[in-house]
Scaffold this motif. Structure first.
Motif, PDB file in Angstrom:
ATOM      1  N   SER A  69       0.865  -1.113  -0.191  1.00 15.92           N
ATOM      2  CA  SER A  69       0.011   0.164   0.292  1.00 15.92           C
ATOM      3  C   SER A  69       0.915   1.205   0.047  1.00 15.92           C
ATOM      4  CB  SER A  69      -0.969  -0.039   1.213  1.00 15.92           C
ATOM      5  OG  SER A  69      -0.111  -0.181   2.515  1.00 15.92           O
ATOM      6  N   PHE A  70       2.128   1.076   0.329  1.00 18.66           N
ATOM      7  CA  PHE A  70       2.805   2.102   0.314  1.00 18.66           C
ATOM      8  C   PHE A  70       4.393   1.793  -0.053  1.00 18.66           C
ATOM      9  CE2 PHE A  70       6.116   5.220   1.852  1.00 18.66           C
ATOM     10  CZ  PHE A  70       5.580   6.565   1.340  1.00 18.66           C
ATOM     11  N   GLN A  71       5.043   2.371  -1.245  1.00 17.29           N
ATOM     12  CA  GLN A  71       6.166   2.237  -1.607  1.00 17.29           C
ATOM     13  C   GLN A  71       6.999   3.428  -1.769  1.00 17.29           C
ATOM     14  OE1 GLN A  71       7.242  -1.270  -3.357  1.00 17.29           O
ATOM     15  NE2 GLN A  71       6.236  -1.168  -1.415  1.00 17.29           N
ATOM     16  N   ALA A  72       8.336   3.288  -1.368  1.00 23.73           N
ATOM     17  CA  ALA A  72       9.336   4.330  -1.593  1.00 23.73           C
ATOM     18  C   ALA A  72      10.416   3.779  -2.701  1.00 23.73           C
ATOM     19  CB  ALA A  72      10.068   4.630  -0.147  1.00 23.73           C
ATOM     20  N   HIS A  73      10.658   4.618  -3.755  1.00 19.47           N
ATOM     21  CA  HIS A  73      11.417   4.326  -4.950  1.00 19.47           C
ATOM     22  C   HIS A  73      12.664   5.166  -4.823  1.00 19.47           C
ATOM     23  CE1 HIS A  73       8.697   1.525  -6.777  1.00 19.47           C
ATOM     24  NE2 HIS A  73       7.759   2.339  -6.414  1.00 19.47           N
ATOM     25  N   PHE A  74      13.853   4.458  -4.829  1.00 18.83           N
ATOM     26  CA  PHE A  74      15.260   5.378  -4.591  1.00 18.83           C
ATOM     27  C   PHE A  74      15.755   5.426  -5.895  1.00 18.83           C
ATOM     28  CE2 PHE A  74      15.716   5.827   0.067  1.00 18.83           C
ATOM     29  CZ  PHE A  74      14.652   5.184   0.514  1.00 18.83           C
ATOM     30  N   GLU A  75      15.983   6.401  -6.332  1.00 16.76           N
ATOM     31  CA  GLU A  75      16.769   6.714  -7.616  1.00 16.76           C
ATOM     32  C   GLU A  75      18.273   7.296  -7.328  1.00 16.76           C
ATOM     33  OE1 GLU A  75      14.268   9.434 -10.049  1.00 16.76           O
ATOM     34  OE2 GLU A  75      12.535   8.056  -9.928  1.00 16.76           O
ATOM     35  N   GLY A  76      19.154   6.490  -8.139  1.00 21.30           N
ATOM     36  CA  GLY A  76      20.707   7.175  -8.005  1.00 21.30           C
ATOM     37  C   GLY A  76      21.162   6.749  -6.700  1.00 21.30           C
ATOM     38  N   TRP A  77      20.555   5.796  -5.945  1.00 21.60           N
ATOM     39  CA  TRP A  77      21.244   5.445  -4.685  1.00 21.60           C
ATOM     40  C   TRP A  77      22.352   4.690  -4.734  1.00 21.60           C
ATOM     41  CZ3 TRP A  77      18.634   8.800  -2.136  1.00 21.60           C
ATOM     42  CH2 TRP A  77      18.693   8.971  -0.671  1.00 21.60           C
ATOM     43  N   LYS A  78      23.286   4.770  -5.651  1.00 19.75           N
ATOM     44  CA  LYS A  78      24.705   3.978  -5.620  1.00 19.75           C
ATOM     45  C   LYS A  78      25.797   4.963  -6.018  1.00 19.75           C
ATOM     46  CE  LYS A  78      22.280  -0.200  -6.192  1.00 19.75           C
ATOM     47  NZ  LYS A  78      22.649  -1.254  -5.279  1.00 19.75           N
ATOM     48  N   ASN A  79      26.787   4.328  -5.385  1.00 21.59           N
ATOM     49  CA  ASN A  79      28.157   5.310  -5.544  1.00 21.59           C
ATOM     50  C   ASN A  79      29.278   4.209  -5.681  1.00 21.59           C
ATOM     51  OD1 ASN A  79      30.354   6.905  -4.308  1.00 21.59           O
ATOM     52  ND2 ASN A  79      28.989   8.471  -4.487  1.00 21.59           N
ATOM     53  N   SER A  80      30.254   4.776  -6.544  1.00 22.37           N
ATOM     54  CA  SER A  80      31.357   3.903  -6.685  1.00 22.37           C
ATOM     55  C   SER A  80      32.552   3.774  -5.308  1.00 22.37           C
ATOM     56  CB  SER A  80      32.083   4.430  -8.041  1.00 22.37           C
ATOM     57  OG  SER A  80      32.803   5.555  -7.539  1.00 22.37           O
ATOM     58  N   ASP A  81      32.541   4.757  -4.509  1.00 25.92           N
ATOM     59  CA  ASP A  81      32.897   4.559  -3.286  1.00 25.92           C
ATOM     60  C   ASP A  81      32.445   3.746  -2.213  1.00 25.92           C
ATOM     61  OD1 ASP A  81      34.125   4.995  -0.814  1.00 25.92           O
ATOM     62  OD2 ASP A  81      34.883   7.245  -1.342  1.00 25.92           O
ATOM     63  N   PRO A  82      33.091   2.854  -1.829  1.00 27.40           N
ATOM     64  CA  PRO A  82      32.292   1.510  -0.672  1.00 27.40           C
ATOM     65  C   PRO A  82      31.889   2.474   0.563  1.00 27.40           C
ATOM     66  CG  PRO A  82      34.382   0.744  -1.751  1.00 27.40           C
ATOM     67  CD  PRO A  82      34.453   2.276  -2.206  1.00 27.40           C
ATOM     68  N   GLU A  83      32.666   3.481   1.018  1.00 20.62           N
ATOM     69  CA  GLU A  83      32.335   4.158   2.221  1.00 20.62           C
ATOM     70  C   GLU A  83      31.236   5.176   2.165  1.00 20.62           C
ATOM     71  OE1 GLU A  83      35.613   6.223   3.992  1.00 20.62           O
ATOM     72  OE2 GLU A  83      36.921   4.588   4.547  1.00 20.62           O
ATOM     73  N   LEU A  84      30.959   5.581   0.979  1.00 27.08           N
ATOM     74  CA  LEU A  84      29.893   6.501   0.543  1.00 27.08           C
ATOM     75  C   LEU A  84      28.609   5.688   0.563  1.00 27.08           C
ATOM     76  CD1 LEU A  84      31.451   9.449  -1.598  1.00 27.08           C
ATOM     77  CD2 LEU A  84      30.978   9.571   1.064  1.00 27.08           C
ATOM     78  N   GLN A  85      28.961   4.504  -0.228  1.00 30.63           N
ATOM     79  CA  GLN A  85      27.911   3.558  -0.519  1.00 30.63           C
ATOM     80  C   GLN A  85      27.282   3.206   0.866  1.00 30.63           C
ATOM     81  OE1 GLN A  85      26.277   2.770  -3.467  1.00 30.63           O
ATOM     82  NE2 GLN A  85      24.721   2.204  -2.019  1.00 30.63           N
ATOM     83  N   ALA A  86      27.978   2.910   1.851  1.00 30.02           N
ATOM     84  CA  ALA A  86      27.680   2.373   3.413  1.00 30.02           C
ATOM     85  C   ALA A  86      26.690   3.338   4.054  1.00 30.02           C
ATOM     86  CB  ALA A  86      28.879   2.058   4.079  1.00 30.02           C
ATOM     87  N   LEU A  87      27.355   4.547   3.787  1.00 29.86           N
ATOM     88  CA  LEU A  87      26.626   5.966   4.289  1.00 29.86           C
ATOM     89  C   LEU A  87      25.152   5.921   3.720  1.00 29.86           C
ATOM     90  CD1 LEU A  87      28.002   9.240   5.046  1.00 29.86           C
ATOM     91  CD2 LEU A  87      25.851   8.915   4.031  1.00 29.86           C
ATOM     92  N   LEU A  88      25.261   5.651   2.298  1.00 37.80           N
ATOM     93  CA  LEU A  88      23.946   5.738   1.595  1.00 37.80           C
ATOM     94  C   LEU A  88      22.666   4.515   2.042  1.00 37.80           C
ATOM     95  CD1 LEU A  88      25.159   6.570  -1.995  1.00 37.80           C
ATOM     96  CD2 LEU A  88      23.772   7.828  -0.903  1.00 37.80           C
ATOM     97  N   ASP A  89      23.572   3.445   2.356  1.00 37.87           N
ATOM     98  CA  ASP A  89      22.673   2.234   2.577  1.00 37.87           C
ATOM     99  C   ASP A  89      22.126   2.574   3.911  1.00 37.87           C
ATOM    100  OD1 ASP A  89      23.430   1.011   0.234  1.00 37.87           O
ATOM    101  OD2 ASP A  89      24.879  -0.367   1.098  1.00 37.87           O
ATOM    102  N   ASP A  90      22.682   3.096   4.690  1.00 35.61           N
ATOM    103  CA  ASP A  90      22.505   3.410   6.086  1.00 35.61           C
ATOM    104  C   ASP A  90      21.068   4.548   6.239  1.00 35.61           C
ATOM    105  OD1 ASP A  90      23.751   1.194   7.360  1.00 35.61           O
ATOM    106  OD2 ASP A  90      25.216   2.234   8.141  1.00 35.61           O
ATOM    107  N   GLY A  91      21.536   5.424   5.184  1.00 29.45           N
ATOM    108  CA  GLY A  91      20.717   6.481   5.271  1.00 29.45           C
ATOM    109  C   GLY A  91      19.300   6.291   4.487  1.00 29.45           C
ATOM    110  N   LYS A  92      19.451   5.320   3.511  1.00 32.81           N
ATOM    111  CA  LYS A  92      18.163   4.955   3.112  1.00 32.81           C
ATOM    112  C   LYS A  92      17.469   3.958   4.077  1.00 32.81           C
ATOM    113  CE  LYS A  92      16.913   1.271  -0.617  1.00 32.81           C
ATOM    114  NZ  LYS A  92      17.350   0.494  -1.755  1.00 32.81           N
ATOM    115  N   GLU A  93      18.172   3.146   4.786  1.00 34.24           N
ATOM    116  CA  GLU A  93      17.239   2.313   5.761  1.00 34.24           C
ATOM    117  C   GLU A  93      16.528   3.104   6.961  1.00 34.24           C
ATOM    118  OE1 GLU A  93      16.209  -0.942   5.766  1.00 34.24           O
ATOM    119  OE2 GLU A  93      17.483  -1.119   3.768  1.00 34.24           O
ATOM    120  N   ARG A  94      17.311   4.292   7.205  1.00 31.86           N
ATOM    121  CA  ARG A  94      16.672   5.184   8.376  1.00 31.86           C
ATOM    122  C   ARG A  94      15.425   5.758   7.584  1.00 31.86           C
ATOM    123  NH1 ARG A  94      15.087  10.695   8.390  1.00 31.86           N
ATOM    124  NH2 ARG A  94      14.826  11.088  10.737  1.00 31.86           N
ATOM    125  N   LEU A  95      15.442   6.132   6.607  1.00 35.45           N
ATOM    126  CA  LEU A  95      14.189   6.646   5.969  1.00 35.45           C
ATOM    127  C   LEU A  95      12.979   5.576   5.587  1.00 35.45           C
ATOM    128  CD1 LEU A  95      12.682   9.141   4.595  1.00 35.45           C
ATOM    129  CD2 LEU A  95      13.781   8.200   2.449  1.00 35.45           C
TER     130      LEU A  95
END
Length: 215
Positions: A69-95
């Motif tokens: 009934s509710f979806q969140a679609h993430f666009e551009g949530w990828k980064n070639s830097d593993p450390e920045l990707q880890a930050l993105l992943d946790d920020g996404k899960e927080r949302l």
């Protein structure tokens, strides 16, 4: 049509916001919807309730599963830097955890309290209660795009991103009344600050929002 409740504005009177996220300049989108364990299906599994999450154990990250009934679609949530990707992943899960807390009608949702701390936890709890105290849940879609992650020389993190809530609505769980997001309020810029735990988890410590800053 009635205006939807402005949760962050309830938490911080000086802040103007709607539902969740913010803006920056990210890489091209992957178009994946935000669901438990990155599956992208948005469907519920087994008897789990909407927004349910695994309880954290020894620093393991909980995952939030949103209902159909509710979806969140993430666009551009990828980064070639593993450390920045880890930050993105946790920020996404927080949302996702914030959405899950509202849908599950639980301001102390396990995943939300796992990914939020300090001021973000205090204001976020107040914001979630602005929904749950009125028996409101979320339906429709949210589009989260243009993420901009940064890690400073001192090891602290920032993450800004945009959310388009134009296709999202609130629903009164008692009366069934649906309130759509006004078009003028659909785009919100979020600027968040994060700190990394000893286990390597990026927890959000501060959230700032600006309505109309993303298009």
């Amino acid at each position: 049509m009635k205006r939807r409740i402005r949760p962050v504005a309830v938490a911080i009177a000086a802040s103007t916001a709607l539902l969740l996220t913010g803006c920056g300049s990210g890489e091209s989108g992957d178009g994946s919807p935000g669901t438990s364990a990155g599956e992208g299906s948005g469907s519920e599994k087994g008897p789990a309730s909407p927004g349910a999450s695994a309880k954290p154990d020894r620093g393991e990250r909980p995952k939030t599963e949103l209902p159909k009934s509710f979806q969140a679609h993430f666009e551009g949530w990828k980064n070639s830097d593993p450390e920045l990707q880890a930050l993105l992943d946790d920020g996404k899960e927080r949302l996702l955890a914030s959405y899950g807390a509202i849908i599950n009608q639980d301001p102390h949702h396990d995943a939300f309290t796992f990914y939020d701390t300090g001021d973000a936890l205090r204001t976020g709890t107040t914001w979630i209660k602005a929904f749950t105290d009125k028996n409101l849940t979320l339906i429709g879609k949210g589009r989260v795009f243009q993420p901009q992650p940064r890690i400073g020389p001192d090891g602290s993190g920032t993450l800004s991103y945009c959310v388009d809530e134009g296709k999202g609505s609130t629903k009164d769980m008692k009366t069934g009344e649906v309130t759509d997001t006004p078009a003028d309020d659909a785009f919100v810029l979020y600027r968040t600050e994060l700190s990394r735990t000893d286990e390597g988890v990026w927890r959000t410590t501060m959230v700032r929002t600006e309505k109309g800053a993303c298009k």
